[in-house]
Design a protein around this motif. Structure first.
Motif, mmCIF file in Angstrom:
data_model
loop_
_atom_site.group_PDB
_atom_site.id
_atom_site.type_symbol
_atom_site.label_atom_id
_atom_site.label_comp_id
_atom_site.label_asym_id
_atom_site.label_seq_id
_atom_site.Cartn_x
_atom_site.Cartn_y
_atom_site.Cartn_z
ATOM 1 N N SER A 158 9.135 92.130 31.053
ATOM 2 C CA SER A 158 9.038 93.318 30.427
ATOM 3 C C SER A 158 10.293 93.850 30.339
ATOM 4 O O SER A 158 11.097 93.801 31.270
ATOM 5 C CB SER A 158 8.056 93.911 31.560
ATOM 6 N N MET A 159 10.411 94.752 29.406
ATOM 7 C CA MET A 159 11.426 95.666 29.209
ATOM 8 C C MET A 159 11.541 96.496 30.426
ATOM 9 O O MET A 159 12.538 97.087 30.533
ATOM 10 C CB MET A 159 11.562 96.367 28.035
ATOM 11 N N ALA A 160 10.517 96.918 31.194
ATOM 12 C CA ALA A 160 10.507 97.764 32.145
ATOM 13 C C ALA A 160 11.095 97.204 33.520
ATOM 14 O O ALA A 160 11.269 97.671 34.382
ATOM 15 C CB ALA A 160 8.965 98.325 32.534
ATOM 16 N N SER A 161 11.360 95.693 33.452
ATOM 17 C CA SER A 161 11.459 95.217 34.826
ATOM 18 C C SER A 161 13.051 95.435 34.863
ATOM 19 O O SER A 161 13.963 95.783 33.843
ATOM 20 C CB SER A 161 11.459 93.538 34.469
ATOM 21 N N PRO A 162 13.571 95.181 36.029
ATOM 22 C CA PRO A 162 14.954 95.550 36.558
ATOM 23 C C PRO A 162 15.861 94.575 35.554
ATOM 24 O O PRO A 162 16.836 95.180 34.971
ATOM 25 C CB PRO A 162 14.850 95.170 37.870
ATOM 26 N N SER A 177 12.296 90.689 21.680
ATOM 27 C CA SER A 177 13.506 89.805 21.433
ATOM 28 C C SER A 177 13.359 88.658 22.264
ATOM 29 O O SER A 177 12.894 88.531 23.444
ATOM 30 C CB SER A 177 14.559 90.409 21.857
ATOM 31 N N LEU A 178 13.832 87.355 21.673
ATOM 32 C CA LEU A 178 13.907 86.168 22.368
ATOM 33 C C LEU A 178 15.402 86.130 22.759
ATOM 34 O O LEU A 178 16.295 85.920 21.793
ATOM 35 C CB LEU A 178 13.433 85.023 21.461
ATOM 36 N N GLN A 225 15.649 96.111 31.964
ATOM 37 C CA GLN A 225 16.479 97.522 31.763
ATOM 38 C C GLN A 225 17.948 97.402 31.865
ATOM 39 O O GLN A 225 18.642 97.860 31.140
ATOM 40 C CB GLN A 225 16.111 98.335 33.159
ATOM 41 N N ALA A 226 18.552 96.268 32.586
ATOM 42 C CA ALA A 226 20.020 95.771 32.457
ATOM 43 C C ALA A 226 20.151 95.240 31.181
ATOM 44 O O ALA A 226 21.259 95.524 30.670
ATOM 45 C CB ALA A 226 20.314 94.719 33.677
ATOM 46 N N MET A 227 19.218 94.497 30.656
ATOM 47 C CA MET A 227 19.610 93.882 29.245
ATOM 48 C C MET A 227 19.379 94.575 28.046
ATOM 49 O O MET A 227 19.969 94.628 26.952
ATOM 50 C CB MET A 227 18.777 92.690 29.123
ATOM 51 N N LYS A 228 18.687 95.880 28.391
ATOM 52 C CA LYS A 228 18.170 96.783 27.026
ATOM 53 C C LYS A 228 19.319 97.103 26.327
ATOM 54 O O LYS A 228 20.375 97.817 26.875
ATOM 55 C CB LYS A 228 17.313 97.936 27.747
ATOM 56 N N GLY A 229 19.345 96.976 24.997
ATOM 57 C CA GLY A 229 20.275 97.291 24.109
ATOM 58 C C GLY A 229 21.693 96.454 23.914
ATOM 59 O O GLY A 229 22.324 96.616 23.165
ATOM 60 N N ALA A 230 21.650 95.367 25.073
ATOM 61 C CA ALA A 230 22.766 94.440 24.809
ATOM 62 C C ALA A 230 22.830 93.670 23.421
ATOM 63 O O ALA A 230 21.825 93.593 23.015
ATOM 64 C CB ALA A 230 22.919 93.455 25.966
ATOM 65 N N LYS A 231 23.858 93.249 23.006
ATOM 66 C CA LYS A 231 24.188 92.562 21.856
ATOM 67 C C LYS A 231 24.655 91.303 22.263
ATOM 68 O O LYS A 231 25.176 90.933 23.217
ATOM 69 C CB LYS A 231 25.156 93.381 21.069
ATOM 70 N N ILE A 288 16.563 81.639 29.230
ATOM 71 C CA ILE A 288 16.020 82.184 27.855
ATOM 72 C C ILE A 288 14.813 83.121 28.543
ATOM 73 O O ILE A 288 13.903 82.758 28.950
ATOM 74 C CB ILE A 288 15.461 80.902 27.066
ATOM 75 N N TYR A 289 14.941 84.210 27.932
ATOM 76 C CA TYR A 289 14.149 85.392 28.335
ATOM 77 C C TYR A 289 13.426 86.041 26.883
ATOM 78 O O TYR A 289 14.056 86.230 25.847
ATOM 79 C CB TYR A 289 14.864 86.766 28.760
ATOM 80 N N PHE A 290 12.019 86.032 26.949
ATOM 81 C CA PHE A 290 11.362 86.493 26.112
ATOM 82 C C PHE A 290 10.694 87.991 26.355
ATOM 83 O O PHE A 290 9.935 88.080 27.651
ATOM 84 C CB PHE A 290 9.911 85.589 25.861
ATOM 85 N N MET A 291 11.201 89.293 25.860
ATOM 86 C CA MET A 291 10.992 90.265 26.481
ATOM 87 C C MET A 291 9.628 90.993 25.713
ATOM 88 O O MET A 291 9.751 91.735 24.624
ATOM 89 C CB MET A 291 12.059 91.468 25.693
ATOM 90 N N VAL A 292 8.702 90.555 26.347
ATOM 91 C CA VAL A 292 7.373 90.898 25.955
ATOM 92 C C VAL A 292 6.534 91.803 27.055
ATOM 93 O O VAL A 292 6.143 92.935 27.018
ATOM 94 C CB VAL A 292 6.522 90.045 25.184
ATOM 95 N N PHE A 293 6.067 91.162 28.178
ATOM 96 C CA PHE A 293 5.556 91.829 29.241
ATOM 97 C C PHE A 293 5.661 90.772 30.618
ATOM 98 O O PHE A 293 6.456 89.875 30.376
ATOM 99 C CB PHE A 293 3.876 91.806 29.163
#
Length: 152
Positions: A121-125, A92-93, A128-134, A100-105
Protein backbone atom coordinates in the motif's frame (compact mmCIF):
# COMPACT_ATOMS: atom_id res chain seq x y z
CA UNK A 1 7.33 -9.88 -21.09
CA UNK A 2 6.64 -6.16 -21.45
CA UNK A 3 5.59 -3.98 -18.53
CA UNK A 4 1.91 -3.71 -19.47
CA UNK A 5 1.60 -7.49 -19.87
CA UNK A 6 3.33 -8.10 -16.54
CA UNK A 7 1.08 -5.60 -14.75
CA UNK A 8 -2.01 -7.11 -16.41
CA UNK A 9 -1.01 -10.60 -15.24
CA UNK A 10 -0.28 -9.37 -11.71
CA UNK A 11 -3.64 -7.57 -11.62
CA UNK A 12 -5.40 -10.75 -12.78
CA UNK A 13 -3.64 -12.74 -10.04
CA UNK A 14 -4.68 -10.17 -7.40
CA UNK A 15 -8.27 -10.16 -8.69
CA UNK A 16 -8.34 -13.96 -8.31
CA UNK A 17 -7.03 -13.72 -4.73
CA UNK A 18 -9.68 -11.14 -3.84
CA UNK A 19 -12.45 -13.13 -5.58
CA UNK A 20 -11.49 -16.21 -3.54
CA UNK A 21 -11.64 -14.17 -0.31
CA UNK A 22 -15.01 -12.70 -1.30
CA UNK A 23 -16.40 -16.18 -2.04
CA UNK A 24 -15.14 -17.46 1.32
CA UNK A 25 -16.62 -14.52 3.23
CA UNK A 26 -19.97 -14.87 1.44
CA UNK A 27 -20.03 -18.57 2.32
CA UNK A 28 -19.34 -17.74 5.97
CA UNK A 29 -22.06 -15.06 5.95
CA UNK A 30 -24.51 -17.59 4.53
CA UNK A 31 -23.55 -20.17 7.18
CA UNK A 32 -24.02 -17.64 9.98
CA UNK A 33 -27.38 -16.52 8.60
CA UNK A 34 -28.53 -20.13 8.31
CA UNK A 35 -27.43 -20.82 11.89
CA UNK A 36 -29.30 -17.77 13.14
CA UNK A 37 -32.48 -18.84 11.31
CA UNK A 38 -32.25 -22.42 12.56
CA UNK A 39 -31.33 -21.54 16.14
CA UNK A 40 -34.43 -22.13 18.21
CA UNK A 41 -35.04 -20.68 21.61
CA UNK A 42 -34.64 -23.25 24.33
CA UNK A 43 -35.46 -23.20 28.01
CA UNK A 44 -31.97 -21.81 28.55
CA UNK A 45 -33.01 -18.36 27.30
CA UNK A 46 -29.88 -16.49 28.36
CA UNK A 47 -27.67 -19.02 26.57
CA UNK A 48 -29.76 -18.56 23.42
CA UNK A 49 -29.50 -14.76 23.57
CA UNK A 50 -25.72 -14.89 24.15
CA UNK A 51 -25.24 -17.28 21.23
CA UNK A 52 -27.39 -15.13 19.00
CA UNK A 53 -25.49 -11.99 19.99
CA UNK A 54 -22.17 -13.74 19.23
CA UNK A 55 -23.46 -14.71 15.79
CA UNK A 56 -24.63 -11.14 15.22
CA UNK A 57 -21.17 -9.81 16.12
CA UNK A 58 -19.52 -12.33 13.78
CA UNK A 59 -21.97 -11.39 11.03
CA UNK A 60 -20.93 -7.75 11.42
CA UNK A 61 -17.22 -8.62 11.29
CA UNK A 62 -17.68 -10.69 8.15
CA UNK A 63 -19.71 -7.92 6.51
CA UNK A 64 -16.87 -5.45 7.22
CA UNK A 65 -14.38 -7.87 5.68
CA UNK A 66 -16.59 -8.28 2.62
CA UNK A 67 -16.88 -4.51 2.18
CA UNK A 68 -13.09 -4.17 2.47
CA UNK A 69 -12.49 -6.82 -0.21
CA UNK A 70 -15.08 -5.24 -2.52
CA UNK A 71 -13.30 -1.87 -2.10
CA UNK A 72 -9.93 -3.48 -2.90
CA UNK A 73 -11.45 -4.99 -6.05
CA UNK A 74 -12.79 -1.56 -7.04
CA UNK A 75 -9.37 0.03 -6.39
CA UNK A 76 -7.65 -2.62 -8.53
CA UNK A 77 -10.05 -2.05 -11.41
CA UNK A 78 -8.97 1.63 -11.51
CA UNK A 79 -5.37 0.71 -12.39
CA UNK A 80 -4.52 1.08 -16.07
CA UNK A 81 -1.72 -1.41 -16.82
CA UNK A 82 -0.71 0.64 -19.89
CA UNK A 83 -0.14 3.86 -17.95
CA UNK A 84 3.49 4.87 -17.64
CA UNK A 85 4.71 6.46 -14.46
CA UNK A 86 7.52 8.97 -14.02
CA UNK A 87 7.35 8.75 -10.23
CA UNK A 88 6.08 6.23 -7.71
CA UNK A 89 2.36 6.43 -6.96
CA UNK A 90 -0.67 4.13 -6.63
CA UNK A 91 -0.52 1.55 -9.44
CA UNK A 92 3.25 1.75 -10.02
CA UNK A 93 5.29 -1.40 -10.52
CA UNK A 94 8.68 -0.53 -9.05
CA UNK A 95 11.92 -2.41 -9.71
CA UNK A 96 14.63 -1.76 -7.11
CA UNK A 97 17.93 -3.26 -6.05
CA UNK A 98 16.01 -4.82 -3.10
CA UNK A 99 13.02 -6.31 -4.93
CA UNK A 100 9.98 -5.58 -7.07
CA UNK A 101 7.11 -3.65 -5.51
CA UNK A 102 3.57 -3.26 -6.84
CA UNK A 103 2.00 -0.27 -5.14
CA UNK A 104 -1.69 -1.20 -4.85
CA UNK A 105 -2.74 -2.46 -1.39
CA UNK A 106 -1.23 -4.22 1.58
CA UNK A 107 -0.89 -7.90 0.76
CA UNK A 108 2.75 -8.81 1.27
CA UNK A 109 4.80 -11.18 -0.86
CA UNK A 110 3.26 -12.76 -3.94
CA UNK A 111 5.26 -15.38 -5.82
CA UNK A 112 4.30 -15.36 -9.46
CA UNK A 113 6.11 -16.84 -12.51
CA UNK A 114 9.09 -17.82 -10.33
CA UNK A 115 9.52 -14.21 -9.19
CA UNK A 116 8.67 -12.58 -5.87
CA UNK A 117 6.67 -9.35 -5.90
CA UNK A 118 5.83 -7.28 -2.85
CA UNK A 119 2.26 -6.03 -3.02
CA UNK A 120 2.22 -2.91 -0.88
CA UNK A 121 0.00 0.00 0.00
CA UNK A 122 1.13 3.57 -0.58
CA UNK A 123 0.15 4.12 3.07
CA UNK A 124 2.71 1.55 4.29
CA UNK A 125 5.99 2.87 5.73
CA UNK A 126 7.98 1.83 2.66
CA UNK A 127 5.22 3.13 0.37
CA UNK A 128 5.45 6.52 2.11
CA UNK A 129 9.25 6.46 1.80
CA UNK A 130 9.04 5.68 -1.93
CA UNK A 131 6.15 8.02 -2.75
CA UNK A 132 7.13 10.45 -5.50
CA UNK A 133 10.57 8.88 -6.08
CA UNK A 134 11.79 8.67 -9.67
CA UNK A 135 14.00 6.26 -11.57
CA UNK A 136 17.63 6.30 -10.38
CA UNK A 137 16.62 7.91 -7.07
CA UNK A 138 18.16 6.44 -3.98
CA UNK A 139 16.48 6.37 -0.60
CA UNK A 140 17.20 5.00 2.83
CA UNK A 141 14.66 2.75 4.51
CA UNK A 142 15.31 0.69 7.67
CA UNK A 143 19.02 1.44 7.35
CA UNK A 144 19.06 -0.02 3.83
CA UNK A 145 19.87 1.87 0.66
CA UNK A 146 17.18 1.33 -1.98
CA UNK A 147 17.83 2.35 -5.57
CA UNK A 148 14.83 2.84 -7.86
CA UNK A 149 15.87 1.11 -11.07
CA UNK A 150 12.67 1.18 -13.11
CA UNK A 151 9.04 2.32 -12.73
CA UNK A 152 6.26 0.86 -14.87
Amino acid sequence: MDGATLKTRLLEELHQLIDAKIASIRSTLSDISDSMKNDTKSSAGDKFETGREMMQIELGKQQLQLNKQLQLKKDLSQINPNKSYTSIEFGSLVFTNKGIYFMVFAHGKLSFDQQDYYILSMASPIGQAMKGAKENDSLSFNKQNIVIEKIL
